[in-house]
Write a protein that holds these residues in place. Structure first.
Motif, short mmCIF file in Angstrom:
data_model
loop_
_atom_site.label_atom_id
_atom_site.label_comp_id
_atom_site.label_asym_id
_atom_site.label_seq_id
_atom_site.Cartn_x
_atom_site.Cartn_y
_atom_site.Cartn_z
N ALA A 19 0.82 -1.22 0.00
CA ALA A 19 0.00 0.00 0.00
C ALA A 19 0.85 1.26 0.00
CB ALA A 19 -0.93 0.00 1.21
N ALA A 20 2.12 1.14 0.35
CA ALA A 20 3.03 2.29 0.30
C ALA A 20 3.46 2.61 -1.12
CB ALA A 20 4.26 2.03 1.16
N THR A 21 3.21 1.70 -2.05
CA THR A 21 3.72 1.86 -3.41
C THR A 21 2.62 1.95 -4.47
OG1 THR A 21 3.90 -0.54 -3.81
CG2 THR A 21 5.78 0.56 -2.75
N ILE A 22 1.36 1.70 -4.08
CA ILE A 22 0.25 1.77 -5.03
C ILE A 22 -0.86 2.63 -4.44
CG2 ILE A 22 0.77 -0.52 -5.97
CD1 ILE A 22 -1.68 -1.56 -4.38
N ALA A 23 -1.82 3.00 -5.30
CA ALA A 23 -2.99 3.76 -4.83
C ALA A 23 -4.20 2.84 -4.86
CB ALA A 23 -3.22 4.97 -5.72
N PHE A 24 -4.52 2.26 -3.72
CA PHE A 24 -5.66 1.34 -3.60
C PHE A 24 -6.75 2.04 -2.79
CE2 PHE A 24 -8.02 -2.47 -2.33
CZ PHE A 24 -7.99 -3.21 -3.50
N PRO A 25 -7.97 2.14 -3.32
CA PRO A 25 -9.02 2.91 -2.65
C PRO A 25 -9.44 2.32 -1.31
CG PRO A 25 -9.93 1.68 -4.50
CD PRO A 25 -8.45 1.55 -4.59
N GLY A 26 -9.76 3.20 -0.37
CA GLY A 26 -10.27 2.78 0.92
C GLY A 26 -9.24 2.71 2.03
N ILE A 27 -7.96 2.83 1.68
CA ILE A 27 -6.91 2.68 2.69
C ILE A 27 -5.92 3.83 2.63
CG2 ILE A 27 -7.11 0.18 2.95
CD1 ILE A 27 -4.75 -0.11 1.02
N ALA B 65 -10.69 -7.08 2.53
CA ALA B 65 -11.54 -7.46 1.41
C ALA B 65 -13.02 -7.25 1.75
CB ALA B 65 -11.29 -8.92 1.03
N ASN B 66 -13.40 -7.63 2.96
CA ASN B 66 -14.79 -7.43 3.38
C ASN B 66 -15.13 -5.95 3.48
OD1 ASN B 66 -15.48 -10.17 3.64
ND2 ASN B 66 -14.55 -10.29 5.67
N ASP B 67 -14.19 -5.16 3.98
CA ASP B 67 -14.45 -3.74 4.20
C ASP B 67 -14.61 -2.96 2.90
OD1 ASP B 67 -14.41 -4.07 6.92
OD2 ASP B 67 -12.36 -3.35 7.19
N VAL B 68 -13.74 -3.23 1.91
CA VAL B 68 -13.85 -2.47 0.67
C VAL B 68 -15.12 -2.84 -0.09
CG1 VAL B 68 -11.39 -1.99 0.41
CG2 VAL B 68 -12.33 -4.11 -0.56
N ALA B 69 -15.59 -4.08 0.11
CA ALA B 69 -16.88 -4.46 -0.49
C ALA B 69 -18.02 -3.75 0.24
CB ALA B 69 -17.05 -5.97 -0.43
N ARG B 70 -17.93 -3.68 1.55
CA ARG B 70 -18.97 -3.00 2.34
C ARG B 70 -19.07 -1.53 1.97
NH1 ARG B 70 -17.97 -0.04 6.50
NH2 ARG B 70 -15.92 -1.01 6.86
N LEU B 71 -17.95 -0.91 1.65
CA LEU B 71 -17.94 0.51 1.27
C LEU B 71 -18.46 0.74 -0.15
CD1 LEU B 71 -14.50 1.66 2.73
CD2 LEU B 71 -16.77 2.15 3.65
N GLY B 72 -18.68 -0.35 -0.90
CA GLY B 72 -19.17 -0.21 -2.26
C GLY B 72 -18.09 -0.05 -3.31
N GLU C 266 -14.61 -10.28 -5.36
CA GLU C 266 -14.21 -9.41 -6.46
C GLU C 266 -13.00 -8.57 -6.07
OE1 GLU C 266 -16.01 -5.44 -8.29
OE2 GLU C 266 -17.16 -7.21 -8.93
N ALA C 267 -12.96 -8.12 -4.81
CA ALA C 267 -11.82 -7.35 -4.33
C ALA C 267 -10.54 -8.18 -4.37
CB ALA C 267 -12.08 -6.85 -2.91
N VAL C 268 -10.63 -9.41 -3.91
CA VAL C 268 -9.47 -10.30 -3.94
C VAL C 268 -9.05 -10.57 -5.38
CG1 VAL C 268 -8.65 -12.63 -3.43
CG2 VAL C 268 -9.95 -11.36 -1.71
N GLY C 269 -10.03 -10.78 -6.25
CA GLY C 269 -9.74 -11.01 -7.66
C GLY C 269 -9.02 -9.83 -8.30
N ALA C 270 -9.40 -8.61 -7.89
CA ALA C 270 -8.75 -7.42 -8.42
C ALA C 270 -7.28 -7.37 -8.00
CB ALA C 270 -9.48 -6.16 -7.94
N VAL C 271 -7.01 -7.75 -6.76
CA VAL C 271 -5.62 -7.79 -6.28
C VAL C 271 -4.82 -8.82 -7.06
CG1 VAL C 271 -4.16 -8.38 -4.31
CG2 VAL C 271 -6.17 -6.94 -3.97
N VAL C 272 -5.37 -10.01 -7.23
CA VAL C 272 -4.67 -11.06 -7.97
C VAL C 272 -4.42 -10.62 -9.41
CG1 VAL C 272 -4.83 -13.42 -8.84
CG2 VAL C 272 -5.54 -12.90 -6.49
#
Length: 264
Positions: free
Chosen positions: A147-155, A202-209, A216-222
């Motif tokens: 997360a220090a090297t990419i821009a991932f929403p929610g964190i 993964a649960n939290d970013v899905a909860r936030l929409g 799907e969140a895990v799939g996006a990371v992979v």
């Protein structure tokens, strides 16, 4: 014996009662080090220390408390007969959109992730430098994040604190060299690992929409990871052993991605 053998080394690992920290403690012990498990969770931490076998131990540690750090490092050095390795692993991630983030959430992540790591470096330097209770130099391994090297929403705040750990690492290495402490300071950037923290994200970013589901969140990371999978605890733990060992003896002030290429 190889350059990765840690026989005779003494280590303190924070946040080692579960997850990545537990795996790092196990890997260091398997490489031959004697390990002090440090955590707020006394019961779980004691069980991990007992699982390592004779010669290892547990110490209660609140990484945000300066006096607690001083006591924990002194206790570890006394029990082990020195201190050669500190792994600053303790951390917390609170998922939130920036428009909803609360001040207390920001403070908690700053205090645990950044203040805690800073205090760990402070007391490792004091113990490991010439004249300290250990006094023979050593290795500090900080745990940042991809997360220090990419821009991932929610964190956003978590990402900011882990970027801070990266900068802190490099300045600490420079100070240690300039002051003659003999302590190498490096950091790793773990990718997403399905620990309790990883699953919670993964649960939290899905909860936030931000994603339709945790899957799907895990799939996006992979999909963003050239290696095509999530990380495993052992991937991160083996990297820590490397940075703590003589195999990395000329690696200093560096950030090591252990993310399958996600952050490249």
């Amino acid at each position: 014996m190889t350059v990765f053998d840690l026989t005779g080394r003494k280590a303190l690992v924070t946040g080692a009662a579960q997850g990545l920290g537990e795996g790092m403690a196990l890997a260091l012990a398997a490489a031959g080090a004697k390990v002090i498990v440090a955590d707020l969770q006394d019961e779980l931490g004691t069980k991990v220390a007992e699982s390592l076998g004779e010669g290892h131990g547990f110490v209660h540690l609140d990484v945000t408390d300066d006096a607690n750090w001083e006591s924990a490092v002194a206790t570890a050095a006394e029990r082990l007969g020195g201190l050669d390795i500190l792994v600053n692993n303790a951390g917390v991630e609170i998922t939130s959109l920036l428009v909803d983030v609360e001040a207390d959430q920001i403070r908690r992540q700053l205090e645990i992730n950044l203040l805690g790591t800073t205090l760990g470096i402070k007391h490792a330097f004091r113990a490991m430098r010439p004249g300290g209770v250990a006094g023979h130099g050593g290795s500090v391994v900080n745990v940042a994040s991809v997360a220090a090297t990419i821009a991932f929403p929610g964190i956003a705040v978590y990402s900011a604190t882990k970027s801070g750990v990266d900068r802190l690492t490099r300045v600490a290495a420079a100070e240690s060299g300039r002051m003659g402490y003999g302590v190498r300071v490096n950091t790793i950037y773990p990718g997403l690992v399905p620990t309790a923290m990883g699953a919670g994200l993964a649960n939290d970013v899905a909860r936030l929409g931000l994603f339709a589901s945790p899957e799907e969140a895990v799939g996006a990371v992979v999909a963003l990871t050239p290696s095509g999978r999530l990380g495993e605890v052992t991937d991160m733990a083996d990297a820590v052993v490397f940075l703590a060992s003589d195999g990395s003896r000329f690696v200093n002030g560096a950030g090591l991605p252990v993310d399958g290429g996600m952050g490249m």
